[in-house]
Each structure stands twice: as C-alpha cells, then as structure tokens.
Design a protein around this motif. Structure first.
Motif, PDB file in Angstrom:
ATOM      1  N   SER A  21       0.801  -1.151  -0.047  1.00 15.25           N
ATOM      2  CA  SER A  21      -0.019  -0.062  -0.137  1.00 15.25           C
ATOM      3  C   SER A  21       0.875   1.249  -0.055  1.00 15.25           C
ATOM      4  CB  SER A  21      -1.011   0.068   1.251  1.00 15.25           C
ATOM      5  OG  SER A  21      -0.314   0.315   2.460  1.00 15.25           O
ATOM      6  N   GLU A  72      -0.432   9.760   5.953  1.00 16.89           N
ATOM      7  CA  GLU A  72      -1.836   9.435   5.489  1.00 16.89           C
ATOM      8  C   GLU A  72      -1.955   8.083   5.260  1.00 16.89           C
ATOM      9  OE1 GLU A  72      -1.995  12.139   2.088  1.00 16.89           O
ATOM     10  OE2 GLU A  72      -2.815  13.739   3.359  1.00 16.89           O
ATOM     11  N   ALA A  76      -4.196   5.352   6.870  1.00 16.20           N
ATOM     12  CA  ALA A  76      -5.132   4.314   6.187  1.00 16.20           C
ATOM     13  C   ALA A  76      -5.000   3.046   6.474  1.00 16.20           C
ATOM     14  CB  ALA A  76      -4.982   4.713   4.548  1.00 16.20           C
TER      15      ALA A  76
END
Length: 160
Positions: A21, A72, A76
C-alpha cells in the motif's frame, strides 16, 4: 524537485499488503523499490518480526509533503500510535530529503538513528550502492560496521 529516501515497515496483519500500500501510495514518484527484508524488532523486542523496505522517490513535494503523505498511508492502514517502537501496521519514515537538515521535532532530517539501523541501511544499499546519509557518510560503510544478525532478505516476497 526533491529526492527522498523513505523507509517502510510492518509487523502487524498482512505485513506485505501494508508495504504494498505504501508502494502504491508513492507510485507516481517512485524511482526505486528495494527488496523486502525480514528483521527482528528492536526497542521493544517483545513483538513479531518486521518486513522492511526502502523507497526512493522524486518529485515536486518537499520534506513536509513526503512526511504528510507517509502519515496518511499509515493512517489508512489503521496504524495506532500507542507504544514507541511498538508493533505497527505500517511505518513510513522520511530518512533523508536531498541534503536537507531539520531539527524540527516533527521532522528530524536526516532521520535520527538511521545511521545505525540495518532495517533502513541494508535495503537502501540494495537500490543505491553509492548512497550517502547526510552527516554520516557512505551507506556502504555504515552497513559494513553493523551487526546484521536478524536481517534476512526475503527474495520470495515482492512489492510489485
């Protein structure tokens, strides 16, 4: 344009998916992605092993932008900051940004401790054999001085 070295790590949940990710989150600016390493935890050693890698990115963002984007991605992934050096779903550290130096407690550059962390230096050396950590010297020399016990390259795992 800035060039940044980012260290990514995970030791909770689907560790490889968390690293992927981060790779996806920085995909537009990626210059290089290191192999994955499995490393023993340090600081708080009573936790699962980490998967670690290094990303080299280039783009118009400045140091604070790289930090914000990393945070961020951590959020997430469900990262919760409860214990310093404790387990985490995803950790994205800004190791260096060009030759920028920062004493701001929110963004210390180069990252403190990076010069003695195999989790950062070994994968970084894989993708940039001529790398230099500002204020500390050649990454190859720093790696040569480290105890690499508990650091295993995982060629069976890929971030692509």
């Amino acid at each position: 344009m800035t060039r940044a070295v980012l260290s990514i790590g995970s030791n909770m949940g689907d560790r490889l998916a968390h690293l992927r990710s981060a790779v996806a989150g920085f995909a537009p600016e990626l210059v290089a992605v290191s192999p994955v390493y499995e490393t023993a935890p340090w600081g708080v050693t009573d936790q699962d092993d980490f998967l670690n890698a290094v990303l080299i990115v280039e783009g118009p963002p400045g140091p604070w932008d790289w930090l914000r984007r990393g945070q961020e991605l951590e959020n997430a992934s469900g990262r919760v900051r409860t214990l310093r050096w404790g387990p985490r779903t995803l950790d994205v550290d800004v190791v260096s940004v060009d030759d920028v130096r920062s004493d701001d407690p929110s963004l210390l550059l180069p990252h403190p401790g990076a010069h003695e962390r195999a989790t950062v230096l070994v994968p970084w050396l894989d993708v940039d054999p001529d790398a230099v950590l500002p204020g500390h010297g050649r990454v190859a020399d720093l790696v040569a001085a480290l105890d690499l016990t508990g650091v295993e390259r995982r060629d069976d795992l890929s971030l692509s």
